[in-house]
Design an enzyme around this catalytic site. Structure first.
Site, PDB file in Angstrom:
ATOM      1  N   ARG A  41       0.804  -1.227   0.000  1.00 42.81           N
ATOM      2  CA  ARG A  41       0.000   0.000   0.000  1.00 42.81           C
ATOM      3  C   ARG A  41       0.838   1.278   0.000  1.00 42.81           C
ATOM      4  O   ARG A  41       0.381   2.313  -0.469  1.00 42.81           O
ATOM      5  CB  ARG A  41      -0.916   0.000   1.223  1.00 42.81           C
ATOM      6  N   ASP A 146     -16.163  10.291   5.624  1.00 40.94           N
ATOM      7  CA  ASP A 146     -15.112   9.275   5.641  1.00 40.94           C
ATOM      8  C   ASP A 146     -13.791   9.947   6.000  1.00 40.94           C
ATOM      9  O   ASP A 146     -13.636  11.154   5.837  1.00 40.94           O
ATOM     10  CB  ASP A 146     -14.989   8.595   4.271  1.00 40.94           C
TER      11      ASP A 146
HETATM   12  C1  LIG Z   1     -14.585  -1.154   4.024  1.00 41.81           C
HETATM   13  S1  LIG Z   1     -15.082   0.514   3.872  1.00 41.81           S
HETATM   14  C2  LIG Z   1     -16.817   0.386   4.250  1.00 41.81           C
HETATM   15  C3  LIG Z   1     -17.656   1.272   3.384  1.00 41.81           C
HETATM   16  C4  LIG Z   1     -19.161   1.176   3.594  1.00 41.81           C
HETATM   17  N1  LIG Z   1     -19.543   1.646   4.900  1.00 41.81           N
HETATM   18  C5  LIG Z   1     -19.672  -0.218   3.380  1.00 41.81           C
HETATM   19  O1  LIG Z   1     -20.151  -0.842   4.324  1.00 41.81           O
HETATM   20  O2  LIG Z   1     -19.607  -0.711   2.253  1.00 41.81           O
HETATM   21  C6  LIG Z   1     -14.406   1.212   5.378  1.00 41.81           C
HETATM   22  C7  LIG Z   1     -14.274   2.717   5.330  1.00 41.81           C
HETATM   23  O3  LIG Z   1     -14.005   3.204   6.644  1.00 41.81           O
HETATM   24  C8  LIG Z   1     -13.155   4.327   6.529  1.00 41.81           C
HETATM   25  N2  LIG Z   1     -12.492   4.569   7.818  1.00 41.81           N
HETATM   26  C9  LIG Z   1     -11.526   3.840   8.427  1.00 41.81           C
HETATM   27  N3  LIG Z   1     -11.178   4.394   9.598  1.00 41.81           N
HETATM   28  C10 LIG Z   1     -11.943   5.503   9.736  1.00 41.81           C
HETATM   29  C11 LIG Z   1     -12.045   6.512  10.735  1.00 41.81           C
HETATM   30  N4  LIG Z   1     -11.296   6.494  11.847  1.00 41.81           N
HETATM   31  N5  LIG Z   1     -12.934   7.521  10.532  1.00 41.81           N
HETATM   32  C12 LIG Z   1     -13.705   7.563   9.428  1.00 41.81           C
HETATM   33  N6  LIG Z   1     -13.652   6.637   8.445  1.00 41.81           N
HETATM   34  C13 LIG Z   1     -12.781   5.617   8.602  1.00 41.81           C
HETATM   35  C14 LIG Z   1     -12.201   3.950   5.408  1.00 41.81           C
HETATM   36  O4  LIG Z   1     -11.588   5.074   4.838  1.00 41.81           O
HETATM   37  C15 LIG Z   1     -13.133   3.202   4.445  1.00 41.81           C
HETATM   38  O5  LIG Z   1     -13.620   4.053   3.445  1.00 41.81           O
END
Ligand SMILES: C[S@@+](CC[C@H](N)C(=O)[O-])C[C@H]1O[C@@H](n2cnc3c(N)ncnc32)[C@H](O)[C@@H]1O
Length: 277
Positions: A41, A146
């Site tokens: 990454r 996000d």
């Molecule tokens: C696997 S995706 C899930 C997207 C969507 N909620 C779904 O269920 O399909 C996880 C997301 O969480 C975000 N994320 C991770 N840590 C975070 C944080 N501390 N605050 C906000 N977003 C976060 C990541 O950037 C990513 O876009």
């Protein structure tokens, strides 16, 4: 001169540093396979700077007073996998049970929804399409947030490869997307009508004290799976505070709130409700 074929060096010490940085700033715990994950990454960032060692890169991150490189590091380390109509039972639950209760309470005002961790936008657009199609008379407002600035940029644009909209039922696709022509062939864009109903905002779940409003519904799915119990507790507490009385919290079917203290009532798989005031 930087040699692209040069092997990148990641020492155990540097790996621990990355793991710590990611945890402190996003709450994400990197598990097994973390070495190859970090290498895969972050190599683009190293190459971008013409660096072949993670030590040099991490020093750069630490010294970058603007904080921009840290943002890019976190962008690279977050997993943004998502798709339209993911865990679709939730959207049916929202447009039936949640909506009928909300109407019966006659709360007035638009239905306020927060999609916390919306990634590249498929989830908030699915929510918006589901509501627009099943309950067109209901006024709603959607906040989608996000941590990843890169994912948010894609979410705001609302442009997807045709392969990515395959999980959208054909009639929904026709109603809410515009097919790209010419240079945009092979892509579909969410209609402007739907895009303008969503406010996208860069927000870190770890840093939100008060988002400034309370919500009827919060979706926070497939992100707590990356958090340990300590971070989950902090995030669930924060989300709970942002729910209106009787408000609903949707998490993912692959997550649970075991080990987390809260006052929410289990309503259906991965669906919780705050009590009345
Ligand atoms: C696997 S995706 C899930 C997207 C969507 N909620 C779904 O269920 O399909 C996880 C997301 O969480 C975000 N994320 C991770 N840590 C975070 C944080 N501390 N605050 C906000 N977003 C976060 C990541 O950037 C990513 O876009």
């Amino acid at each position: 001169m930087f040699d692209a074929s040069q092997e990148l060096v990641l020492t155990d010490r540097d790996l621990r540093k990355v793991v710590r940085l990611v945890y402190d700033h996003s709450g994400i715990t990197l598990h097994e396979g973390k070495r190859s994950l970090v290498m895969a990454r972050l190599q683009k960032r190293l190459r971008h700077h013409g660096m072949s060692s993670f030590s040099a890169y991490l020093t750069h991150v630490e010294r970058d007073a603007s904080g921009e490189e840290l943002v890019l590091l976190l962008d690279a380390m977050t997993t943004n996998h998502t798709y339209f109509f993911r865990e679709e039972q939730h959207f049916a639950y929202l447009t039936s049970r949640v909506l009928s209760e909300w109407r019966a309470r006659g709360s007035g005002g638009p239905l306020r929804i927060w999609c916390a961790a919306c990634s590249t936008g498929e989830e908030p657009y699915t929510i918006a399409m589901s509501l627009a199609d099943t309950t067109p008379a209901v006024e709603f407002g959607l906040l989608a947030s996000d941590l990843s600035t890169k994912a948010l940029k894609a979410a705001k644009a609302g442009v997807y490869k045709m392969a990515a909209v395959q999980s959208v039922p054909l009639e929904v696709l026709r109603r809410h997307f515009e097919k790209g022509m010419g240079e945009q062939a092979g892509f579909a864009r969410v209609s402007a009508n739907l895009r303008r109903r969503i406010a996208f905002r860069n927000m870190n779940l770890l840093e939100i004290g008060d988002a400034g409003e309370r919500f009827d519904v919060i979706f926070c799915r497939n992100v707590m799976i990356y958090f340990d119990t300590l971070v989950q507790q902090r995030v669930v507490g924060m989300l709970e505070r942002h729910l209106k009385p009787n408000g609903y919290l949707f998490i993912s079917h692959s997550e649970n709130l075991n080990g987390v203290t809260h006052d929410l009532r289990w309503m259906a798989p991965a669906v919780y409700q705050r009590g009345a005031a």
